[in-house]
Design a protein around this motif. Structure first.
Motif, short mmCIF file in Angstrom:
data_model
loop_
_atom_site.label_atom_id
_atom_site.label_comp_id
_atom_site.label_asym_id
_atom_site.label_seq_id
_atom_site.Cartn_x
_atom_site.Cartn_y
_atom_site.Cartn_z
N ILE A 113 0.84 -1.21 0.00
CA ILE A 113 0.00 0.00 0.00
C ILE A 113 0.87 1.26 0.00
O ILE A 113 0.68 2.17 -0.81
CB ILE A 113 -0.93 0.02 1.23
N ILE A 114 1.85 1.28 0.90
CA ILE A 114 2.67 2.50 1.00
C ILE A 114 3.47 2.71 -0.28
O ILE A 114 3.49 3.81 -0.85
CB ILE A 114 3.59 2.41 2.24
N LEU A 115 4.11 1.64 -0.74
CA LEU A 115 4.91 1.77 -1.97
C LEU A 115 4.02 2.21 -3.14
O LEU A 115 4.38 3.13 -3.89
CB LEU A 115 5.56 0.43 -2.31
N SER A 116 2.88 1.58 -3.27
CA SER A 116 2.07 1.90 -4.43
C SER A 116 1.50 3.31 -4.32
O SER A 116 1.37 4.02 -5.31
CB SER A 116 0.94 0.88 -4.62
N LEU A 117 1.20 3.73 -3.10
CA LEU A 117 0.71 5.10 -2.92
C LEU A 117 1.78 6.11 -3.35
O LEU A 117 1.50 7.06 -4.09
CB LEU A 117 0.31 5.32 -1.46
N LEU A 118 3.01 5.86 -2.89
CA LEU A 118 4.10 6.77 -3.26
C LEU A 118 4.29 6.79 -4.77
O LEU A 118 4.39 7.86 -5.39
CB LEU A 118 5.41 6.34 -2.57
N ILE A 119 4.35 5.60 -5.36
CA ILE A 119 4.58 5.54 -6.80
C ILE A 119 3.41 6.17 -7.55
O ILE A 119 3.60 6.89 -8.53
CB ILE A 119 4.81 4.08 -7.25
N ALA A 120 2.21 5.93 -7.07
CA ALA A 120 1.04 6.49 -7.75
C ALA A 120 1.06 8.01 -7.69
O ALA A 120 0.76 8.69 -8.67
CB ALA A 120 -0.25 5.95 -7.12
N LEU A 121 1.44 8.56 -6.53
CA LEU A 121 1.53 10.02 -6.43
C LEU A 121 2.58 10.53 -7.41
O LEU A 121 2.42 11.58 -8.04
CB LEU A 121 1.91 10.43 -5.01
N TYR A 122 3.64 9.74 -7.53
CA TYR A 122 4.71 10.12 -8.44
C TYR A 122 4.27 10.06 -9.89
O TYR A 122 4.65 10.87 -10.72
CB TYR A 122 5.90 9.18 -8.18
N LEU A 123 3.40 9.10 -10.20
CA LEU A 123 3.01 8.87 -11.60
C LEU A 123 1.64 9.45 -11.96
O LEU A 123 1.11 9.17 -13.01
CB LEU A 123 2.96 7.36 -11.88
N LYS A 124 1.07 10.24 -11.07
CA LYS A 124 -0.35 10.55 -11.25
C LYS A 124 -0.62 11.42 -12.49
O LYS A 124 -1.72 11.39 -13.03
CB LYS A 124 -0.93 11.21 -10.01
N LYS A 125 0.37 12.20 -12.89
CA LYS A 125 0.14 13.03 -14.08
C LYS A 125 0.03 12.15 -15.31
O LYS A 125 0.80 11.23 -15.49
CB LYS A 125 1.33 13.99 -14.25
N ASN A 126 -0.94 12.43 -16.12
CA ASN A 126 -1.21 11.58 -17.28
C ASN A 126 -0.32 11.95 -18.46
O ASN A 126 -0.75 12.53 -19.43
CB ASN A 126 -2.69 11.70 -17.65
N THR A 127 0.97 11.59 -18.34
CA THR A 127 1.90 11.88 -19.44
C THR A 127 2.30 10.57 -20.09
O THR A 127 2.09 9.49 -19.55
CB THR A 127 3.17 12.58 -18.93
N ARG A 128 2.91 10.70 -21.26
CA ARG A 128 3.25 9.49 -22.00
C ARG A 128 4.24 8.62 -21.22
O ARG A 128 4.05 7.41 -21.10
CB ARG A 128 3.86 9.89 -23.35
N ILE A 129 5.29 9.25 -20.66
CA ILE A 129 6.30 8.45 -19.96
C ILE A 129 5.67 7.78 -18.75
O ILE A 129 5.95 6.60 -18.47
CB ILE A 129 7.52 9.32 -19.57
N ASN A 130 4.79 8.50 -18.05
CA ASN A 130 4.13 7.89 -16.88
C ASN A 130 3.26 6.71 -17.27
O ASN A 130 3.22 5.70 -16.57
CB ASN A 130 3.30 8.93 -16.15
N ARG A 131 2.57 6.85 -18.39
CA ARG A 131 1.75 5.72 -18.84
C ARG A 131 2.64 4.53 -19.21
O ARG A 131 2.31 3.39 -18.92
CB ARG A 131 0.91 6.14 -20.04
N TRP A 132 3.76 4.83 -19.81
CA TRP A 132 4.71 3.78 -20.16
C TRP A 132 5.19 3.03 -18.92
O TRP A 132 5.19 1.81 -18.89
CB TRP A 132 5.92 4.43 -20.85
#
Lengths: 321, 346, 273
Positions: A113-132
């Motif tokens: 949960i903690i790891l995924s929350l951190l990563i999700a906050l990091y990746l939340k912007k809908n950009t191409r690299i984040n989607r990748w």
């Protein structure tokens, strides 16, 4: 005039009419062929209900029934009351297995949960690299646990494995990832986190992107600090999603079987033996069918309790809208 | 001749919650009849019962004198246009129009001829092979119309067909529908909650509330001669002003049974008329300039009222004197029904 | 200045994340084309210039690969077909008809989502053996022959078809069957396809049912059969193990590449129930 107007309008907007006409939006059947119309829905749900009945619902009751018998699948069944349960609760192996299951859950759930929350906050912007990155992270979810187990066993190989090679670069002595009773459980947790993290991130990112932007704009206008914004807006808005993930995570840990079966076979020294694996062993290796059923009942109670918690809390709150 | 007749029709889903009770209604052949009323008044349900999409719980519903009880929607010789168009998104425009014809087993050559004709009338010819999602809102509405027209039905049922369109397109399609009705000469039954739409299109308006008909008649009858407070206030923008009789001074000579006094905003005058009239004072609160006319909201000792005046050189401000022509007043009793007897008194 | 630093930190985190989730797959693929010697080399080699594609052939021969493959294909197709038959009509009935006991039945469907396979596999095995179905394809197909999630999701999708469309079809003289096949199903075909994809992935990868419900090799599928690869050559032939797993992965990868958007969407959907 205003009073009169009000009276007229409340008369018009009788909500029950509105509701009714919408609720009963279904087409009502014509009068012809009424019998066929009446039986048709039952015919349509029958195949699915049959499967559910025979392979999900009936087995539950059957399992409870069998748990009161001494049986090895071949000989006659012998009714022994709650002896299987007494045996189980007085067997320290059972408590060990139960402990292992909880240990697995307590490492697995908070970490993912903690790891995924951190990563999700990091990746939340809908950009191409984040989607990748999300796509790559999601890959383990669609790959068979068999392949994943083999890949990790190979990477965790004591002598030729990639992990110990990397450690050796930092002058750390090799770790027996799957053969050391103190480490094996941790290794299993690692594999399972790696596998499921992408799913968790996917769901949290979807939830994050679903939080309306005006909330953040309002917070910014109120000069809220990022930390405050996170705890006052983001986290509360995420709480239904996180709650769902915690509960499915807990239930998921109770069900862990594949990685245990393939990577450690419950060993070494039963240090990774979990409830479902032990149940499998008792049932299919030692043929203690009755005893295994009793274990199944315990597992069912655990899963059922979690589900109950989930729905009770869900009904109470955790919804902001 | 009556095309559609409802006799003592009622509709309920549960025993104790009737949507419509003992409704009597006749729809004239060739008329453009509007079922008008606020949401939840049962107008859509009535339309859907005529279509056969809802069962009639009690009473009889006849089309062309024939009881429709066991007649399927597809066999009633009607066509319906829905508010959200309800065109099949997985079919092309041509397939959409053709679907009903195919189901009715109309031969291919005939189908092709009719579709071509309708395509020409509705201006859809060049879009025939497109899917609905490649069309604009107005074009989708035309597909829905084309699909209804192609069946050559005796009755067109329309359930708020224009309410999903923007204002400009709505006015345009309004005119087109009137023309269409004149051309086809078939019976149109049109449901709407928009009284402007009703007044402008209908040859006959049925105003409903809570499953009952409040008043019916031509647009002129309904506007000029309301039967009750509800009609008076539902029709017209702004609606009729209604004062409580008890708040008004004796000198107004109000009939004894009257509980409410109504008058249209355009009947509020800023000058003394020739006819017998009532004078009152008021203070202008707001003034809305609409172009040719101006709307005032005024505060008077007897309540707020709205007045409509032509846009002229003199602008009214502050405290003003107003006159109401006696003959233009409507009186209503305690049940909010019109009192007509006073007419003879004068 | 601050901006550049932030950017490079982001870049590093990105690379780290990609490494963590990509390297294991790279390692798998690389091992699969190494020689036995290269797999044993220390320090390990991170690139091979002479890919050993014959490893795949060796994997094919080391176990009865074709047999397991056949079983996997039959089971997967069987499950997909069975789910089509059970899910589509049930979802349709739950979405469109009112019938007595509908609430109870649908409640039962939802309740089954709380009973995972790991809970009931023992009694299921007993039932199947009573029916003499163990070691037949039925034993693998029947327990997976329907899906509560599938019914739930497809029902949702059917319910989103505006009721006016159905009414319009009735006014167009369309019968029930025509409404179902010409209007409703075409509108929900993307949901059906997504569900099929999810079932395909789940079934192709399934190890649990195939492991616990079989007692012989007769109907065992690839995920179970392939585990025997680790015993090849005394258990050190990791290149063969990886090669075998890579073959098993191909159909899934193809599916993922083709429909990665739908797959992610469907998985995300499981989180918002």
């Amino acid at each position: 005039m205003e009073i009169a107007e009000k009276a007229v309008f409340t008369g018009m907007e009788r909500p029950r009419f509105k509701l009714k006409s919408r609720m009963k939006a279904k087409a009502d059947p014509g009068t012809g062929a009424k019998v066929w119309q009446k039986t048709l829905p039952y015919c349509m749900v029958l195949p699915a209900m049959l499967i559910f009945g025979v392979f999900v619902i009936y087995p539950v009751f059957y399992m409870v029934y069998v748990s009161f018998f001494d049986w090895n699948m071949i000989a006659d069944m012998e009714f022994i009351g709650i002896e299987n349960y007494i045996d189980m609760f007085t067997d320290k192996d059972f408590w060990l297995v139960l402990g292992n299951t909880f240990q697995f859950m307590l490492m697995m759930v908070p970490a993912s949960i903690i790891l995924s929350l951190l990563i999700a906050l990091y990746l939340k912007k809908n950009t191409r690299i984040n989607r990748w990155i999300q796509n790559i992270m999601f890959m383990p979810n669609i790959v068979s646990l068999v392949s994943i187990s083999f890949i990790w066993m190979w990477m965790m190989d004591e002598n030729r494995g990639l992990f110990n090679y990397v450690l050796s670069l930092f002058n750390i002595s090799p770790v027996n990832w799957l053969g050391d009773p103190d480490v094996a459980m941790f290794s299993l947790v690692l594999v399972n986190i790696w596998k499921s993290l992408g799913y968790y991130v996917l769901i949290i990112v979807a939830a994050l992107q679903g939080i309306p932007g005006y909330l953040y704009e309002a917070a910014a206008l109120d000069k809220s600090k990022p930390i405050t914004t996170f705890f006052k807006i983001t986290l509360p808005m995420l709480s239904p999603t996180l709650f769902f993930l915690v509960l499915t995570g807990i239930i998921g840990s109770f069900k862990t079987f594949e990685s245990v079966s393939l990577m450690t076979a419950g060993g070494p020294a039963d240090s990774t033996n979990t409830l479902v694996y032990e149940l499998y062993q008792q049932g299919f290796v030692y043929y203690n069918t009755g005893y295994a059923s009793a274990m199944g009942v315990v597992l069912m109670v655990l899963v059922g309790a979690m589900t109950l918690v989930y729905f009770t809390v869900l009904q109470k709150k955790v919804h902001y809208q | 001749m009556k095309k559609i007749e409802l006799e003592q029709v009622s509709k309920f889903y549960e025993k104790d919650v009737p949507i419509i009770e003992d409704l009597d209604l006749g729809i004239e052949e060739g008329s453009f009849t509007i079922l008008l009323g606020p949401s939840g008044c049962g107008k859509s349900t009535t339309l859907r019962m005529i279509a056969g999409l809802e069962e009639v719980s009690g009473g009889t519903l006849k089309i062309d004198g024939r009881d429709m009880k066991n007649v399927q929607p597809g066999d009633r010789d009607i066509a319906m246009v829905f508010q959200n168009y309800a065109i099949y998104p997985t079919m092309t425009v041509r397939e959409n129009i053709e679907f009903g014809l195919k189901n009715a087993k109309i031969p291919k050559a005939e189908r092709r001829k009719r579709i071509e004709e309708i395509g020409g009338i509705t201006g859809l010819t060049e879009y025939m092979n497109r899917k609905p999602n490649a069309l604009s809102g107005g074009q989708r509405q035309r597909v829905a119309l084309a699909r209804a027209m192609v069946k050559n039905p005796q009755v067109f049922l329309m359930d708020e067909p224009l309410s999903n369109l923007d204002a400009k397109l709505r006015t345009q399609l309004r005119t087109e529908l009137i023309e269409l009705h004149q051309k086809l000469k078939s019976t149109f039954v049109y449901v709407t909650h928009d009284q402007v739409e009703a007044m402008s299109m209908g040859t006959h308006i049925v105003l409903m509330r809570d499953g009952k008909v409040m008043q019916q008649g031509t647009p002129e009858e309904i506007y000029d001669d309301p039967d009750n407070v509800f009609t008076a206030k539902f029709i017209g923008t702004p609606p009729m002003n209604v004062f409580r009789a008890e708040a008004c001074p004796k000198s107004w000579k109000i009939p004894e049974q009257a509980h409410y006094i109504g008058f249209r905003p355009e009947h509020v005058r800023f000058f003394r008329p020739e006819t017998e009239s009532i004078e009152l004072e008021g203070r202008i609160i707001t003034r809305e300039m609409l172009g040719a006319e101006i709307l005032y909201k005024l505060d008077t000792p007897y309540g707020f009222l709205q007045a409509r005046d032509y846009h002229t050189a003199d602008k009214h401000e502050g405290n003003v004197r107003l006159w109401l022509s006696r003959g233009e007043l409507c009186f209503f009793d305690s049940q909010e029904n019109r009192i007509r007897s006073h007419m003879e008194e004068y | 200045m601050k901006k550049i630093a932030g950017k490079s930190i982001r870049g590093m985190v990105n690379i780290l994340l990609i490494l963590i989730f990509f390297v294991p797959f790279y390692w798998m693929a690389l091992t699969a084309i190494k020689t036995l010697g290269q797999t044993l080399q220390s320090p390990p080699v991170f690139w091979v210039s002479n890919p050993q594609f014959e490893n795949f052939i060796s994997a094919f021969h080391a176990i009865d690969f074709m047999h397991y493959l056949k079983n996997s294909v039959i089971t997967t197709i069987g499950v997909l077909a069975a789910q089509l038959i059970t899910i589509v009509p049930a979802a349709y009935a739950f979405a469109r008809y009112d019938f007595k006991g509908k609430g109870v039945l649908f409640g039962m469907v939802l309740a089954t989502t709380m009973i995972p396979a790991q809970l009931v596999f023992l009694p299921v095995f007993l039932i199947l053996s009573k029916l003499h179905l163990i070691n037949t394809y039925w034993s693998l197909i029947l327990p997976q022959a329907t899906s509560a999630f599938g019914i739930f999701m497809l029902r949702q999708s059917f319910m989103q078809v505006p009721k006016e469309l159905i009414e319009a079809a009735r006014l167009d003289k369309a019968g029930e069957l025509k409404i179902m096949f010409r209007i409703m199903l075409p509108m929900c075909r993307s949901t059906v396809a997504t569900l099929a994809l999810l079932s395909f992935i789940g079934c192709w990868n399934d190890y649990f049912w195939a492991k616990v419900l079989t007692t012989s090799d007769a109907v065992r599928t690839l995920p179970v059969g392939i585990t025997a690869l680790r015993n090849v050559d005394g258990g050190v032939a990791n290149h063969i193990v990886m090669a075998g797993n890579l073959i098993m992965l191909v159909p899934i990868l193809v599916a993922f590449v083709i429909a990665q958007k739908q797959i992610l969407k469907a998985f995300a959907y499981t989180g918002v129930k």
